[in-house]
Enzyme design. Structure first.
Site, PDB file in Angstrom:
ATOM      1  N   GLN A 128      -6.900  10.108   1.065  1.00  0.00           N
ATOM      2  CA  GLN A 128      -6.206  11.107   1.739  1.00  0.00           C
ATOM      3  C   GLN A 128      -6.898  12.339   1.777  1.00  0.00           C
ATOM      4  OE1 GLN A 128      -2.079  11.521   1.046  1.00  0.00           O
ATOM      5  NE2 GLN A 128      -1.266  12.261   2.807  1.00  0.00           N
ATOM      6  N   SER A 131      -4.658  17.656   1.476  1.00  0.00           N
ATOM      7  CA  SER A 131      -4.535  19.706   0.451  1.00  0.00           C
ATOM      8  C   SER A 131      -5.734  19.435   0.468  1.00  0.00           C
ATOM      9  CB  SER A 131      -3.806  19.228  -0.654  1.00  0.00           C
ATOM     10  OG  SER A 131      -2.275  17.453  -0.043  1.00  0.00           O
ATOM     11  N   SER A 163      -6.387  11.429  -4.230  1.00  0.00           N
ATOM     12  CA  SER A 163      -6.001  10.067  -5.143  1.00  0.00           C
ATOM     13  C   SER A 163      -6.738   9.409  -4.872  1.00  0.00           C
ATOM     14  CB  SER A 163      -4.566  10.048  -5.084  1.00  0.00           C
ATOM     15  OG  SER A 163      -3.658  11.308  -5.547  1.00  0.00           O
ATOM     16  N   GLU A 246       4.094   7.963   4.519  1.00  0.00           N
ATOM     17  CA  GLU A 246       4.025   8.023   2.628  1.00  0.00           C
ATOM     18  C   GLU A 246       5.333   8.552   2.192  1.00  0.00           C
ATOM     19  OE1 GLU A 246       1.477  11.590   1.652  1.00  0.00           O
ATOM     20  OE2 GLU A 246       1.286  11.034  -0.628  1.00  0.00           O
TER      21      GLU A 246
END
Ligand SMILES: Cc1cc2nc3c(=O)[nH]c(=O)nc-3n(C[C@H](O)[C@H](O)[C@H](O)COP(=O)(O)OP(=O)(O)OC[C@H]3O[C@@H](n4cnc5c(N)ncnc54)[C@H](O)[C@@H]3O)c2cc1C
Length: 391
Positions: A128, A131, A163, A246
């Site tokens: 993902q 950020s 991640s 999420e």
């Protein structure tokens, strides 16, 4: 056996237990954690095994690889799977529970066709790419740029805390396509092949010595327009779908994390009156969360979007986990520090991370205050001006 099960649910639980007993042992992690390629290969294989049986998407139609099962059956499977030490985690669920639901909600039929089944089977792992150094809680502050050139988008920018990007095949990316639109309106959502030229994944070494996160640098990365999800400028809507999924999924059963019943076993001999009150409170929270999650999953399977109430589940779960882990650690005392895989220690450390990932406590509280309780909103000076004028 769970005494809350209806006869049908008890039957399903029995069927799952038998299947896990017959198959799970070949996929148990054992000492493979440190060997990342081996661990990830096992995770892909376990996902494939579940997909073959319909357990990878229990609520989905049979024609799409599911079992047409209920949210309760999905929870039962997760409960029982969590009793075995299996390679399940974000390296798989970012794809199955965040990327794929977003693509299925906002994507084209071709995107749904290309990505759904291979992800369900573990052939594709995802990361993902949301950020950035200046866009975490304030995610709409994304500065990674996407500029259209012919039939492609040229991407430049930097992501952080990504991640499992080091093992991912594909990523979901939020980028700014219009700096003259307001902050939330100028974003677009893309799917990106992580093996494309222009992607530099740099693992971040954590205090524990392992690297689960990465910085990802994007330099003149080219994404074909067919991998844009939703309309240009509708990226925020797509990102909200990802984040809602999420938040609902943080809080499912996990073999690695402690529960209140394990806490009770741990502290049983040295219980003071104060501990009893605390444990009773934690147990109430745990039970409440469980039933609240069933409601969220039920509304999802009816095609509804739980929206901001999904924040409540994540907020309460991560705090409950931290409090119960702290009590467990107190009961174990210093001995616990000598056992690296000790569950309460792991729960204590991981709950701190989970209280940040996918929306911090403060942000979730703001959301609940404003969007669930209808309290006055935070003052936002940058809401109605072009992003180029935001500082
Ligand atoms: C385990 C883990 C995994 C992650 N994985 C990913 C991933 O795969 N992909 C990805 O894109 N990101 C990932 N992240 C990043 C995560 O989404 C961000 O860390 C999170 O959104 C917070 O952003 P930040 O770290 O920039 O903190 P900041 O936004 O800088 O916040 C710092 C502090 O200020 C508080 N704060 C900020 N704004 C407000 C406000 N308006 N009101 C009150 N308090 C406020 C916050 O609550 C926090 O305590 C992960 C993070 C963790 C911990």
């Amino acid at each position: 056996m769970d005494f809350n099960d209806s006869p049908e649910e008890a039957g399903f639980r029995q069927q799952v237990c038998t299947w896990l007993r017959d198959h799970a042992h070949d996929y148990v992690i054992g000492g493979d954690h440190a060997d990342v390629p081996k661990f990830i290969a096992k995770a892909r294989a376990w996902q494939r095994k579940k997909a073959e049986q319909g357990y990878a998407a229990i609520r989905w139609p049979k024609a799409e690889g599911g079992l047409e099962g209920s949210p309760m059956q999905e929870v039962i499977f997760q409960d029982e799977e969590a009793r075995h030490e299996l390679p399940v985690g974000p390296f798989v669920t970012i794809g199955t529970q965040m990327a794929v639901p977003t693509i299925r909600t906002h994507g084209t039929p071709e995107q749904i066709e290309q990505f759904t089944q291979p992800t369900l089977r573990g052939d594709l792992l995802w990361c993902q790419l949301f950020s950035e150094p200046a866009a975490g809680s304030d995610l709409a502050n994304v500065r990674t740029r996407a500029i259209k050139q012919g039939n492609e988008w040229v991407i430049n920018g930097q992501k952080v805390w990504t991640s499992w990007a080091h093992v991912a095949d594909w990523g979901i990316l939020l980028a700014r396509t219009d700096s003259e639109a307001t902050k939330h309106k100028g974003l677009t959502f893309f799917i990106v092949d992580m093996r494309s030229p222009g992607i530099d994944v740099r693992p971040i070494r954590q205090i524990s010595g392992v690297s689960e996160f990465n910085e990802v640098f994007l330099t003149d990365l080219r994404i074909p327009d067919c991998y844009r999800v939703g309309e240009v400028g509708d990226g925020w809507k797509c990102a909200i779908t990802t984040l809602m999924n999420e938040r609902i999924n943080i809080g499912g059963e996990s073999q690695a994390l402690p529960t209140v019943s394990e806490l009770i076993k741990q502290v049983e001999r040295q219980l003071g009156q104060q501990d009893k009150f605390k444990i009773a409170q934690l147990l109430t929270q745990e039970m409440g969360l469980r039933y609240f999650r069933y409601r969220l999953l039920t509304s999802l399977s009816k095609g509804e979007t739980p929206g901001p109430i999904a924040a409540m589940s994540k907020l309460v779960y991560t705090n409950t986990l931290q409090q119960l882990s702290a009590l467990g650690l107190d009961a174990i005392g210093l001995d616990g520090l000598q056992q690296p895989n000790e569950k309460f220690q792991h729960g204590y450390e991981w709950s701190a991370a989970l209280r940040i990932a996918g929306g911090t406590d403060e942000i979730l509280r703001n959301q609940i205050a404003e969007r669930v309780l209808g309290l006055p909103g935070e003052i936002r000076v940058d809401k109605n001006i072009p992003f180029s004028q935001c500082r």
